[in-house]
Motif scaffolding. Structure first.
Motif, PDB file in Angstrom:
ATOM      1  N   ILE A  71       0.886  -1.171   0.000  1.00  0.00           N
ATOM      2  CA  ILE A  71       0.000   0.000   0.000  1.00  0.00           C
ATOM      3  C   ILE A  71       0.922   1.218   0.000  1.00  0.00           C
ATOM      4  N   VAL A  72       0.806   2.035  -1.036  1.00  0.00           N
ATOM      5  CA  VAL A  72       1.721   3.163  -1.222  1.00  0.00           C
ATOM      6  C   VAL A  72       1.080   4.448  -0.702  1.00  0.00           C
ATOM      7  N   PHE A  73       1.864   5.220   0.026  1.00  0.00           N
ATOM      8  CA  PHE A  73       1.421   6.533   0.513  1.00  0.00           C
ATOM      9  C   PHE A  73       2.341   7.588  -0.079  1.00  0.00           C
ATOM     10  N   ARG A  78      -0.382  10.812   2.515  1.00  0.00           N
ATOM     11  CA  ARG A  78       0.341  10.666   3.792  1.00  0.00           C
ATOM     12  C   ARG A  78      -0.353  11.476   4.891  1.00  0.00           C
ATOM     13  N   ALA A  79      -0.738  12.713   4.541  1.00  0.00           N
ATOM     14  CA  ALA A  79      -1.413  13.568   5.529  1.00  0.00           C
ATOM     15  C   ALA A  79      -2.783  12.984   5.888  1.00  0.00           C
ATOM     16  N   VAL A 113       7.870   9.336   0.666  1.00  0.00           N
ATOM     17  CA  VAL A 113       7.101   8.152   0.255  1.00  0.00           C
ATOM     18  C   VAL A 113       7.137   7.131   1.395  1.00  0.00           C
ATOM     19  N   MET A 114       5.971   6.563   1.661  1.00  0.00           N
ATOM     20  CA  MET A 114       5.914   5.473   2.635  1.00  0.00           C
ATOM     21  C   MET A 114       5.197   4.298   1.976  1.00  0.00           C
ATOM     22  N   ILE A 183       7.762   1.052   5.207  1.00  0.00           N
ATOM     23  CA  ILE A 183       9.077   1.373   4.668  1.00  0.00           C
ATOM     24  C   ILE A 183       9.059   2.836   4.214  1.00  0.00           C
ATOM     25  N   TYR A 184       9.843   3.638   4.887  1.00  0.00           N
ATOM     26  CA  TYR A 184       9.929   5.061   4.576  1.00  0.00           C
ATOM     27  C   TYR A 184      11.061   5.267   3.578  1.00  0.00           C
TER      28      TYR A 184
END
Ligand code: FMN
Length: 209
Positions: A71-73, A78-79, A113-114, A183-184
């Protein structure tokens, strides 16, 4: 970023059994995570990230179950996720203070990116969940390595959101799915210092000696 990877070779492309590489050895021998407070812009673009995730997913996986997903943020997401974390803290923490809410809201904003790596075990009646979860761990590490070799620093964090049922709900996890890691990814603002490493003499035994 300079394009580091060619497009994924089509299935059927002949492969080598080993790929000796002094550079790969160097990367593995000297790799380090980025400190979570030091991950800044730029992060991988969506195209670069897709490439990194394609490589990340190339891990040992018993019975080809692909028991993991991403799952990509990126950007505003992200906010938005941070607001959900703050809401959960507000609803569940005793004696919650505004600094707790601010901290929770800021967690996903610590890198451009997280990526949440989700362990998603498949019930095929014969492959142990433990094996599938180990494969998800391999994905997390491979993601760090692929990012590193593509010019991005990363950090594998769990923290409380990885173990919270309400967060799992917000992420849309089902059944026995679990967060293997957040994973940041981005660009490290500092060179990481070395940290203590396991003494090989203490962790290796030779059976039968
Ligand atoms: C499953 C897992 C979860 C982790 N969660 C955290 C975390 O929540 N917070 C943290 O500071 N480090 C966490 N770490 C440690 C860092 O990812 C990192 O490995 C370590 O700080 C530095 O080691 P390295 O530079 O060799 O990667 C976690 C590591 C693993 C494997």
């Amino acid at each position: 970023m300079t394009k580091t990877f060619p497009p994924a070779p089509p299935v059927g492309t002949p492969m080598l059994p080993v790929r000796p590489s002094a550079e790969a050895r160097q990367l593995l021998a000297l790799r380090r995570s980025a400190g979570k407070q030091f991950i800044g812009e730029p992060g991988p673009s969506p195209e670069e990230l897709d490439e990194i995730l394609t490589i990340a997913a190339r891990v040992p996986d018993h019975r080809k179950l692909s028991p993991w997903r991403f799952i990509v943020f990126e950007g505003e997401a992200r906010a938005k996720f941070g607001k959900q974390l703050a809401r959960i803290v507000g609803e569940t923490k005793k004696d919650v203070e505004s600094k707790d809410l601010i901290e929770a809201a800021g967690l996903p904003l610590r890198a451009p990116v997280m990526v949440a790596v989700i362990s998603s075990p498949v019930d095929d009646g014969r492959t142990p969940v433990w094996e599938q979860e180990l494969s998800a761990g391999a994905v997390c590490y491979n993601l760090l390595l692929a990012a590193n070799a593509s010019g991005f620093a990363g950090s594998w964090l769990s923290e409380w959101p990885a173990f919270d049922a309400q967060v799992a709900n917000v992420l849309g996890l089902t059944g026995s799915e679990r967060v293997a890691g957040f994973i940041y990814l981005g660009t490290s603002k500092v060179n990481p210092p070395e940290r203590a490493r396991a003494d090989i003499g203490h962790i290796v035994t030779r059976w039968g000696e």
